[in-house]
Design a protein around this motif. Structure first.
Motif, PDB file in Angstrom:
ATOM      1  N   TYR A 150       0.838  -1.245  -0.060  1.00 30.73           N
ATOM      2  CA  TYR A 150       0.061  -0.046  -0.046  1.00 30.73           C
ATOM      3  C   TYR A 150       0.810   1.320   0.022  1.00 30.73           C
ATOM      4  O   TYR A 150       0.676   2.323  -0.835  1.00 30.73           O
ATOM      5  CB  TYR A 150      -0.895   0.064   1.184  1.00 30.73           C
ATOM      6  CG  TYR A 150      -1.946   0.938   1.357  1.00 30.73           C
ATOM      7  CD1 TYR A 150      -3.239   0.765   0.985  1.00 30.73           C
ATOM      8  CD2 TYR A 150      -1.750   2.304   1.846  1.00 30.73           C
ATOM      9  CE1 TYR A 150      -4.254   1.445   0.914  1.00 30.73           C
ATOM     10  CE2 TYR A 150      -2.480   3.031   1.775  1.00 30.73           C
ATOM     11  CZ  TYR A 150      -4.074   2.907   1.497  1.00 30.73           C
ATOM     12  OH  TYR A 150      -5.188   3.838   1.414  1.00 30.73           O
ATOM     13  N   GLY A 151       2.041   1.197   0.693  1.00 28.51           N
ATOM     14  CA  GLY A 151       2.800   2.393   0.491  1.00 28.51           C
ATOM     15  C   GLY A 151       3.507   2.583  -0.405  1.00 28.51           C
ATOM     16  O   GLY A 151       3.755   3.540  -0.868  1.00 28.51           O
ATOM     17  N   GLU A 152       3.933   1.644  -1.349  1.00 23.84           N
ATOM     18  CA  GLU A 152       4.454   1.800  -2.659  1.00 23.84           C
ATOM     19  C   GLU A 152       3.465   2.097  -3.549  1.00 23.84           C
ATOM     20  O   GLU A 152       3.833   3.224  -4.232  1.00 23.84           O
ATOM     21  CB  GLU A 152       5.147   0.446  -2.921  1.00 23.84           C
ATOM     22  CG  GLU A 152       6.026   0.407  -4.140  1.00 23.84           C
ATOM     23  CD  GLU A 152       6.653  -0.685  -4.595  1.00 23.84           C
ATOM     24  OE1 GLU A 152       7.177  -0.877  -5.777  1.00 23.84           O
ATOM     25  OE2 GLU A 152       6.429  -1.679  -3.695  1.00 23.84           O
ATOM     26  N   VAL A 153       2.462   1.626  -3.528  1.00 27.10           N
ATOM     27  CA  VAL A 153       1.167   1.963  -4.792  1.00 27.10           C
ATOM     28  C   VAL A 153       0.470   2.922  -4.434  1.00 27.10           C
ATOM     29  O   VAL A 153       0.185   3.940  -5.368  1.00 27.10           O
ATOM     30  CB  VAL A 153       0.535   0.570  -4.933  1.00 27.10           C
ATOM     31  CG1 VAL A 153      -0.648   0.718  -5.841  1.00 27.10           C
ATOM     32  CG2 VAL A 153       1.421  -0.355  -5.388  1.00 27.10           C
ATOM     33  N   VAL A 154       0.060   3.058  -3.149  1.00 31.38           N
ATOM     34  CA  VAL A 154      -1.035   4.172  -2.867  1.00 31.38           C
ATOM     35  C   VAL A 154       0.016   5.644  -2.445  1.00 31.38           C
ATOM     36  O   VAL A 154      -0.525   6.603  -2.998  1.00 31.38           O
ATOM     37  CB  VAL A 154      -1.964   3.849  -1.897  1.00 31.38           C
ATOM     38  CG1 VAL A 154      -2.996   5.043  -1.375  1.00 31.38           C
ATOM     39  CG2 VAL A 154      -2.813   2.758  -2.375  1.00 31.38           C
ATOM     40  N   ALA A 155       0.848   5.343  -1.426  1.00 30.81           N
ATOM     41  CA  ALA A 155       1.650   6.471  -1.004  1.00 30.81           C
ATOM     42  C   ALA A 155       2.809   7.137  -1.790  1.00 30.81           C
ATOM     43  O   ALA A 155       3.404   7.949  -1.690  1.00 30.81           O
ATOM     44  CB  ALA A 155       1.957   6.401   0.379  1.00 30.81           C
ATOM     45  N   GLY A 156       3.233   6.091  -2.708  1.00 32.80           N
ATOM     46  CA  GLY A 156       4.316   6.474  -3.833  1.00 32.80           C
ATOM     47  C   GLY A 156       5.691   6.318  -3.000  1.00 32.80           C
ATOM     48  O   GLY A 156       6.520   7.056  -3.193  1.00 32.80           O
ATOM     49  N   ILE A 157       5.718   5.476  -1.824  1.00 34.99           N
ATOM     50  CA  ILE A 157       7.145   5.635  -1.157  1.00 34.99           C
ATOM     51  C   ILE A 157       7.859   4.279  -1.798  1.00 34.99           C
ATOM     52  O   ILE A 157       7.557   3.369  -2.092  1.00 34.99           O
ATOM     53  CB  ILE A 157       6.594   4.748   0.361  1.00 34.99           C
ATOM     54  CG1 ILE A 157       5.895   5.945   1.270  1.00 34.99           C
ATOM     55  CG2 ILE A 157       7.938   4.752   0.862  1.00 34.99           C
ATOM     56  CD1 ILE A 157       5.163   5.199   2.284  1.00 34.99           C
TER      57      ILE A 157
END
Length: 538
Positions: A150-157
């Motif tokens: 979720y952090g990678e895909v949604v938040a762009g982390i």
């Protein structure tokens, strides 16, 4: 249940705004099509109709892609039906429903858009997940995966932040060996990383997670790699992607659980044997992401022969029904098989010829279809390049790897897209060398002549794309170590610099130093079969 909802946007057809439930006795409505549902959901629905083991799901059609009104009101009704079908509830603290959210365009675009897993797991629902499954390790493993994904895909982390968290806890251990306490520590670190990098806490509302996941998957249609793939293949940017929301099944449940990706036939040679990568105690993203190395199916067949036999029967039914070699994804949860996707598999020209001829002789497709599928193939397209001796001396491989696409290529080492572009502009042949087989490298891969990776599986999305592009591809080269700072790499005891030449032999799955001599071998028997067919239908 089928819903077609009217909205103010008049430029999108009602058919493409279909919302369809997959599972049970649900039949495809008359206005359903791959253009409306995307091929992934279309094929899921067809598999479910065949009685194959498909987890229940609902799909939001391609007409919703890019529409700002695609918010929670859109999916509440099909979500209620999914909850009813499973006996679970999204956000329920006692019987939580966990979901995967997947993209699916009208044409196959392997790995170019996003997927999110384990949606619905929160601090409140995690104890219910433990009680429901009796498996605390599964719950904490799913939670840490959710936060990172979720952090990678949604938040762009950047995923490297979450990889660093995992590395700090696992040290030299395989992550599948970590117990629930270690995974709880990883999850705790991920939560801190998310808050630090996103500037806000990870969302603990399951409904918010689902809303944002659906929006992110729709938005991934416009990602740079998806745009580059469509440009490369001449695909319309207006098609849009559908989004499928499906009940999670867990390959990371320990015991007889795992995830795999495979082809009903060998996509490099066309040999009529299953070609499967599988990992016990893993989720599907571990196999297809290109960040993990997977293994062949032997372990699954040996440890769980009943599951393997069920998979063989299911894939034989798929190939007969769909009339072509299939690329499929599956999960095994506690010894139970679930099919998550099927599509027509990408293949080399040689494999295309053999598969079409074999299917024709088996009566699966008509002679006219065989002719159509082999119309553009000739001796040059089917030539198999093999490494020959250099100066009469035997060749000694530097390393072995898994062959994802056959053939032979000699080229300069390039570690990134900029170097590939520069050397191709100078007229050089280039081998892209990367740590992971990732679809983010699509532009570089299109230019390069071959791909070699330290990690990754033969069935990872990037390997599938390499095969489709006709690039020689070796993945999972465990003897390979890359130092991007010094622009060097080592294979075994040999140190190499960017610009040095190596040879990839996709036929024998080995890497050689320097430029080697190659010869062409034409598969005469295959060409004779093609010629006989053409004469008989002439």
């Amino acid at each position: 249940m089928n819903h077609t909802m009217a909205t103010p946007a008049a430029d999108t057809s009602d058919a493409c705004r279909l919302i369809h439930f997959i599972g049970g006795a649900a039949a495809l409505p008359a206005n359903a099509s791959p253009a409306a549902l995307g091929f992934k959901a279309w094929n899921l629905a067809r598999m479910a109709a065949l009685g194959l083991p498909v987890p229940p799901a609902f799909v939001l059609g391609t007409g919703w892609c890019g529409q700002p009104e695609a918010t929670s009101w859109l999916w509440q009704r099909p979500l209620q039906e999914l909850e009813h079908a499973t006996g679970l509830g999204l956000g329920d603290i006692r019987r939580p429903l966990l979901l995967s959210v997947r993209s699916g365009a009208p044409v196959s675009m392997p790995g170019m858009m996003e997927t999110l897993l384990n949606i619905g797991l929160t601090e409140a629902t995690l104890p219910g997940m433990v009680r429901l499954t009796g498996h605390p390790r599964l719950a904490w493993d799913a939670y840490r995966r959710l936060i990172a994904g979720y952090g990678e895909v949604v938040a762009g982390i950047d995923s490297e932040h979450f990889e660093a968290d995992l590395d700090a806890v696992r040290e030299d251990r395989d992550e599948r060996e970590l117990d629930f306490a270690a995974l709880r520590e990883v999850a705790s670190r991920h939560l801190a990383t998310y808050a630090r990098e996103a500037g806000e806490a990870f969302p603990q509302d399951a409904q918010v997670q689902l809303r944002e996941a659906i929006a992110a998957v729709f938005a991934s249609w416009h990602s740079a790699k998806a745009h580059a793939y469509r440009e490369l293949h001449g695909l319309s940017h207006a098609m849009g992607t559908a989004v499928t929301v499906q009940r999670m099944v867990f390959g990371n449940a320990g015991g007889l659980s795992g995830s795999g990706v495979g082809f009903t036939r060998n996509p490099s040679s066309g040999e009529p044997l299953p070609w499967v990568d599988f990992l016990f105690n893993a989720q599907g993203e571990d196999v297809v992401s290109g960040r993990r190395s997977a293994h062949g199916h032997d372990e699954l067949a040996n440890v769980a022969p009943q599951v393997w036999e069920a998979l063989l029967q299911a894939t034989e039914q798929l190939e007969t029904t769909f009339g072509d070699m299939q690329d499929f994804e599956f999960t095994v949860q506690n010894g139970e098989l679930f099919l998550l996707q099927t599509r027509t598999g990408k293949r080399t020209p040689q494999a295309a010829a053999r598969i079409a001829l074999d299917l024709g002789e088996q009566g699966v497709i008509a002679p006219e279809v065989v002719l159509e599928r082999t119309r553009e193939l000739d001796a040059r397209a089917l030539a198999l390049r093999v490494v020959a001796n250099t100066g009469g001396q035997p060749l000694t491989p530097l390393a072995r790897a898994a062959s994802a696409a056959s053939g032979v290529v000699c080229g300069e080492i390039a570690l990134d897209e900029a170097q590939v572009r520069a050397r191709k502009a100078a007229g050089a042949r280039v081998v892209l060398v990367r740590r992971d087989a990732e679809t983010a490298d699509i532009a570089a891969l299109d230019l390069a002549d071959g791909l070699l990776t330290q990690r990754g599986a033969r069935t990872s999305h990037a390997a599938v794309v390499a095969r489709q592009l006709g690039k020689v591809c070796l993945v999972g080269c465990e003897g390979l170590v890359i130092d991007e700072h010094s622009r060097t790499l080592s294979i075994g005891s040999l140190a190499l610099h960017e610009g040095d030449t190596i040879t990839l032999d996709g036929n024998q799955a080995v890497v050689y130093a320097g430029t080697t001599h190659v010869v062409e071998q034409v598969p005469e028997e295959l060409l004779e079969r093609l010629e006989r067919l053409r004469r008989s239908c002439g």
